[in-house]
Motif scaffolding. Structure first.
Motif, PDB file in Angstrom:
ATOM      1  N   VAL A   1       0.823  -1.201   0.000  1.00  0.00           N
ATOM      2  CA  VAL A   1       0.000   0.000   0.000  1.00  0.00           C
ATOM      3  C   VAL A   1       0.864   1.261   0.000  1.00  0.00           C
ATOM      4  N   GLY A   2       1.908   1.277   0.799  1.00  0.00           N
ATOM      5  CA  GLY A   2       2.776   2.452   0.856  1.00  0.00           C
ATOM      6  C   GLY A   2       3.416   2.771  -0.484  1.00  0.00           C
ATOM      7  N   ASP A   3       3.757   1.730  -1.245  1.00  0.00           N
ATOM      8  CA  ASP A   3       4.333   1.945  -2.585  1.00  0.00           C
ATOM      9  C   ASP A   3       3.332   2.642  -3.503  1.00  0.00           C
ATOM     10  N   PHE A   4       2.081   2.209  -3.444  1.00  0.00           N
ATOM     11  CA  PHE A   4       1.059   2.791  -4.309  1.00  0.00           C
ATOM     12  C   PHE A   4       0.746   4.229  -3.892  1.00  0.00           C
ATOM     13  N   LYS A   5       0.754   4.485  -2.589  1.00  0.00           N
ATOM     14  CA  LYS A   5       0.538   5.854  -2.115  1.00  0.00           C
ATOM     15  C   LYS A   5       1.651   6.771  -2.622  1.00  0.00           C
ATOM     16  N   LYS A   6       2.887   6.291  -2.580  1.00  0.00           N
ATOM     17  CA  LYS A   6       4.019   7.079  -3.073  1.00  0.00           C
ATOM     18  C   LYS A   6       3.901   7.323  -4.580  1.00  0.00           C
TER      19      LYS A   6
ATOM     20  N   LYS B  67      -5.037  21.546  -8.701  1.00  0.00           N
ATOM     21  CA  LYS B  67      -4.254  21.201  -7.510  1.00  0.00           C
ATOM     22  C   LYS B  67      -5.176  20.822  -6.353  1.00  0.00           C
ATOM     23  N   GLN B  68      -6.232  21.605  -6.152  1.00  0.00           N
ATOM     24  CA  GLN B  68      -7.158  21.329  -5.056  1.00  0.00           C
ATOM     25  C   GLN B  68      -7.855  19.987  -5.261  1.00  0.00           C
ATOM     26  N   GLU B  69      -8.268  19.709  -6.463  1.00  0.00           N
ATOM     27  CA  GLU B  69      -8.928  18.431  -6.743  1.00  0.00           C
ATOM     28  C   GLU B  69      -7.976  17.256  -6.520  1.00  0.00           C
ATOM     29  N   MET B  70      -6.724  17.403  -6.901  1.00  0.00           N
ATOM     30  CA  MET B  70      -5.758  16.329  -6.677  1.00  0.00           C
ATOM     31  C   MET B  70      -5.521  16.108  -5.184  1.00  0.00           C
ATOM     32  N   GLU B  71      -5.491  17.178  -4.405  1.00  0.00           N
ATOM     33  CA  GLU B  71      -5.348  17.030  -2.955  1.00  0.00           C
ATOM     34  C   GLU B  71      -6.561  16.297  -2.368  1.00  0.00           C
ATOM     35  N   ASN B  72      -7.738  16.629  -2.858  1.00  0.00           N
ATOM     36  CA  ASN B  72      -8.951  15.934  -2.411  1.00  0.00           C
ATOM     37  C   ASN B  72      -8.890  14.451  -2.760  1.00  0.00           C
ATOM     38  N   GLN B  73      -8.422  14.147  -3.953  1.00  0.00           N
ATOM     39  CA  GLN B  73      -8.300  12.751  -4.377  1.00  0.00           C
ATOM     40  C   GLN B  73      -7.268  12.007  -3.531  1.00  0.00           C
ATOM     41  N   LYS B  74      -6.184  12.681  -3.196  1.00  0.00           N
ATOM     42  CA  LYS B  74      -5.149  12.074  -2.359  1.00  0.00           C
ATOM     43  C   LYS B  74      -5.723  11.708  -0.996  1.00  0.00           C
ATOM     44  N   LYS B  75      -6.481  12.610  -0.395  1.00  0.00           N
ATOM     45  CA  LYS B  75      -7.111  12.348   0.901  1.00  0.00           C
ATOM     46  C   LYS B  75      -8.097  11.187   0.795  1.00  0.00           C
ATOM     47  N   SER B  76      -8.882  11.187  -0.265  1.00  0.00           N
ATOM     48  CA  SER B  76      -9.854  10.115  -0.471  1.00  0.00           C
ATOM     49  C   SER B  76      -9.161   8.771  -0.651  1.00  0.00           C
ATOM     50  N   LEU B  77      -8.114   8.756  -1.442  1.00  0.00           N
ATOM     51  CA  LEU B  77      -7.381   7.517  -1.680  1.00  0.00           C
ATOM     52  C   LEU B  77      -6.741   7.005  -0.387  1.00  0.00           C
ATOM     53  N   THR B  78      -6.192   7.898   0.408  1.00  0.00           N
ATOM     54  CA  THR B  78      -5.597   7.500   1.681  1.00  0.00           C
ATOM     55  C   THR B  78      -6.642   6.847   2.577  1.00  0.00           C
ATOM     56  N   LYS B  79      -7.818   7.417   2.608  1.00  0.00           N
ATOM     57  CA  LYS B  79      -8.913   6.846   3.406  1.00  0.00           C
ATOM     58  C   LYS B  79      -9.265   5.442   2.908  1.00  0.00           C
TER      59      LYS B  79
ATOM     60  N   TRP C 242      -7.326   3.364   1.177  1.00  0.00           N
ATOM     61  CA  TRP C 242      -6.220   2.441   1.440  1.00  0.00           C
ATOM     62  C   TRP C 242      -6.272   1.956   2.886  1.00  0.00           C
ATOM     63  N   LYS C 243      -6.541   2.872   3.819  1.00  0.00           N
ATOM     64  CA  LYS C 243      -6.619   2.500   5.239  1.00  0.00           C
ATOM     65  C   LYS C 243      -7.722   1.474   5.461  1.00  0.00           C
ATOM     66  N   THR C 244      -8.860   1.687   4.815  1.00  0.00           N
ATOM     67  CA  THR C 244      -9.969   0.743   4.941  1.00  0.00           C
ATOM     68  C   THR C 244      -9.581  -0.609   4.376  1.00  0.00           C
ATOM     69  N   LEU C 245      -8.951  -0.626   3.224  1.00  0.00           N
ATOM     70  CA  LEU C 245      -8.527  -1.880   2.602  1.00  0.00           C
ATOM     71  C   LEU C 245      -7.550  -2.636   3.501  1.00  0.00           C
ATOM     72  N   VAL C 246      -6.593  -1.917   4.060  1.00  0.00           N
ATOM     73  CA  VAL C 246      -5.611  -2.560   4.939  1.00  0.00           C
ATOM     74  C   VAL C 246      -6.306  -3.167   6.154  1.00  0.00           C
ATOM     75  N   GLN C 247      -7.253  -2.449   6.728  1.00  0.00           N
ATOM     76  CA  GLN C 247      -7.983  -2.971   7.883  1.00  0.00           C
ATOM     77  C   GLN C 247      -8.752  -4.243   7.528  1.00  0.00           C
ATOM     78  N   ILE C 248      -9.351  -4.259   6.347  1.00  0.00           N
ATOM     79  CA  ILE C 248     -10.092  -5.453   5.912  1.00  0.00           C
ATOM     80  C   ILE C 248      -9.141  -6.628   5.733  1.00  0.00           C
ATOM     81  N   VAL C 249      -8.043  -6.398   5.048  1.00  0.00           N
ATOM     82  CA  VAL C 249      -7.079  -7.479   4.809  1.00  0.00           C
ATOM     83  C   VAL C 249      -6.509  -7.998   6.120  1.00  0.00           C
ATOM     84  N   LEU C 250      -6.201  -7.096   7.036  1.00  0.00           N
ATOM     85  CA  LEU C 250      -5.613  -7.510   8.307  1.00  0.00           C
ATOM     86  C   LEU C 250      -6.610  -8.242   9.205  1.00  0.00           C
TER      87      LEU C 250
END
Length: 84
Positions: free
Chosen positions: A12-17, A53-65, A67-75
């Motif tokens: 997940v960290g690789d994809f976030k980067k 720029k603002q839309e990309m920041e919004n997408q980054k926040k959404s994607l982070t959320k 990813w966190k949900t996915l990690v919790q499900i997998v774990l």
């Protein structure tokens, strides 16, 4: 970002980067292109870039959320039932 960068992403960290790198490159290229915009068009171009720029920041926040949900499900699964 290269095909090699993408193929090396495994966790997940690789994809976030990668996503952050894509956003940074998009902004950089867009700002570079903006240096050739002049006159009346410059104000409109800058406003569009600012919105981008603002839309990309919004997408980054959404994607982070997400990813966190996915990690919790997998774990939440027993380790031997998950094959990644």
């Amino acid at each position: 970002m290269t095909d090699d960068d993408i193929s090396k992403a495994k966790i997940v960290g690789d994809f976030k980067k990668l996503f952050a790198k894509l956003m940074d490159q998009t902004v950089s290229l867009t700002e570079e292109a903006g240096t050739s915009v002049t006159g009346v068009d410059k104000e409109s171009y800058d406003a569009t870039v600012s919105a981008l720029k603002q839309e990309m920041e919004n997408q980054k926040k959404s994607l982070t959320k997400h990813w966190k949900t996915l990690v919790q499900i997998v774990l939440s699964f027993p380790k031997k039932t998950v094959k990644i």
